[in-house]
Design a protein around this motif. Structure first.
Motif, PDB file in Angstrom:
ATOM      1  N   THR A   1       5.034 128.129  88.435  1.00  0.00           N
ATOM      2  CA  THR A   1       5.143 126.739  87.982  1.00  0.00           C
ATOM      3  C   THR A   1       6.138 126.608  86.840  1.00  0.00           C
ATOM      4  O   THR A   1       6.941 125.664  86.806  1.00  0.00           O
ATOM      5  CB  THR A   1       3.768 126.211  87.529  1.00  0.00           C
ATOM      6  OG1 THR A   1       2.867 126.239  88.639  1.00  0.00           O
ATOM      7  CG2 THR A   1       3.870 124.779  87.010  1.00  0.00           C
TER       8      THR A   1
ATOM      9  N   VAL B   1       7.879 122.990  92.701  1.00  0.00           N
ATOM     10  CA  VAL B   1       7.007 122.908  91.532  1.00  0.00           C
ATOM     11  C   VAL B   1       5.684 122.243  91.913  1.00  0.00           C
ATOM     12  O   VAL B   1       4.622 122.590  91.388  1.00  0.00           O
ATOM     13  CB  VAL B   1       7.686 122.160  90.359  1.00  0.00           C
ATOM     14  CG1 VAL B   1       7.801 120.668  90.610  1.00  0.00           C
ATOM     15  CG2 VAL B   1       6.910 122.388  89.053  1.00  0.00           C
TER      16      VAL B   1
ATOM     17  N   LEU C   1       2.207 124.119  91.194  1.00  0.00           N
ATOM     18  CA  LEU C   1       1.363 123.379  90.251  1.00  0.00           C
ATOM     19  C   LEU C   1       0.034 123.007  90.896  1.00  0.00           C
ATOM     20  O   LEU C   1      -1.028 123.134  90.277  1.00  0.00           O
ATOM     21  CB  LEU C   1       2.089 122.129  89.764  1.00  0.00           C
ATOM     22  CG  LEU C   1       1.343 121.251  88.747  1.00  0.00           C
ATOM     23  CD1 LEU C   1       0.984 122.057  87.503  1.00  0.00           C
ATOM     24  CD2 LEU C   1       2.192 120.030  88.372  1.00  0.00           C
TER      25      LEU C   1
ATOM     26  N   THR D   1       3.119 117.050  94.448  1.00  0.00           N
ATOM     27  CA  THR D   1       2.002 117.901  94.036  1.00  0.00           C
ATOM     28  C   THR D   1       0.716 117.464  94.715  1.00  0.00           C
ATOM     29  O   THR D   1      -0.066 118.292  95.201  1.00  0.00           O
ATOM     30  CB  THR D   1       1.844 117.859  92.503  1.00  0.00           C
ATOM     31  OG1 THR D   1       3.104 118.114  91.881  1.00  0.00           O
ATOM     32  CG2 THR D   1       0.850 118.907  92.022  1.00  0.00           C
TER      33      THR D   1
END
Length: 252
Positions: free
Chosen positions: A49, A84, A88, A148
């Motif tokens: 991350t 990411v 995450l 995410t």
């Protein structure tokens, strides 16, 4: 529309079928690429991350600094949000121990909170209103949250809900078809439908990415994360080169 607004608007691609094809490929690449760093390289979700967050911030900075729409800049930033987003979400779901349901709920709250603040601050969340670096920051933060959330939703659907990767792909694929039907045959807000589709492409990419690289015993194809990521990247690059994308000039 003034000249400065046109320059910023030209950095956002027109939303076409090609846009969605590249977006789904990017979200799938985000899953395989994120897993390659955090799992195959054994760096873990936190380190992964941190690495991808740095790439994301650099990509957003470069994207905001550009004066015109540049496909490679734009899609590099999209890939950064998906990678990411993958690490995450996995960090929140697994390392923090809040589970897929908890992670999805938290991320959904962050996403809706970002959209709410964006709307309250600037009066619209349509991509056609991107006219300053401030709006672009809202745009990319919202996209990062949506990517995410999509990872968490994909994992939740495939694992906790028991649909598996194929079932999850069918569910999210059908949901996208439904959004398309609303687009063509109703007067539902185009901005609402855009964000609905944008969010749904991420869990679709998540389950497809997991299907490609997870073990056969888990219902996957057990492909190498590195080779799958390379193939997806090559597909994206080829599509971007073959199909010229125009800058968006109207609300979606």
């Amino acid at each position: 529309m003034n000249t400065s607004a046109e320059k910023v608007l030209s950095k956002v691609p027109e939303v076409t079928l090609v846009f969605w094809i590249i977006k789904i490929a990017a979200t799938t690449l985000g899953e395989t690429g994120g897993d390659a760093v955090s799992m195959s390289m054994n760096l873990g979700y936190l380190i992964g991350t941190v690495i991808f967050a740095a790439v994301f911030l650099a990509a957003v900075f470069a994207q905001i600094k550009t004066k015109t729409f540049k496909p490679f800049f734009y899609w590099t930033t999209i890939i950064a949000t998906t990678t990411v987003g993958t690490t995450l979400a996995d960090f929140a779901d697994r390392s923090l121990g809040i589970g897929y349901a908890g992670g999805s709920t938290l991320l959904m709250a962050l996403l809706f909170g970002s959209l709410f603040i964006w709307h309250r601050t600037l009066g619209s969340v349509s991509v056609s209103t991107v006219s300053s670096p401030k709006v672009e920051v809202f745009y990319w933060v919202t996209i990062m949250f949506s990517q995410t959330l999509g990872t968490a939703l994909g994992d939740w659907t495939a694992d906790t809900a028991g649909l598996g990767y194929t079932g999850g792909a069918i569910l999210f694929g059908a949901s996208l078809v439904l959004v398309a039907a609303f687009y063509y045959w109703t007067n539902v807000s185009r901005t609402l439908l855009f964000w609905a589709a944008f969010i749904l492409t991420r869990p679709l990419g998540a389950v497809v990415g997991d299907f490609l690289d997870k073990p056969l015993s888990a219902g996957g194809l057990a492909l190498s994360r590195y080779s799958a990521s390379a193939a997806l990247f090559a597909f994206m690059l080829t599509t971007i080169l073959l199909f010229k994308q125009r800058a968006a000039g109207s609300a979606h």
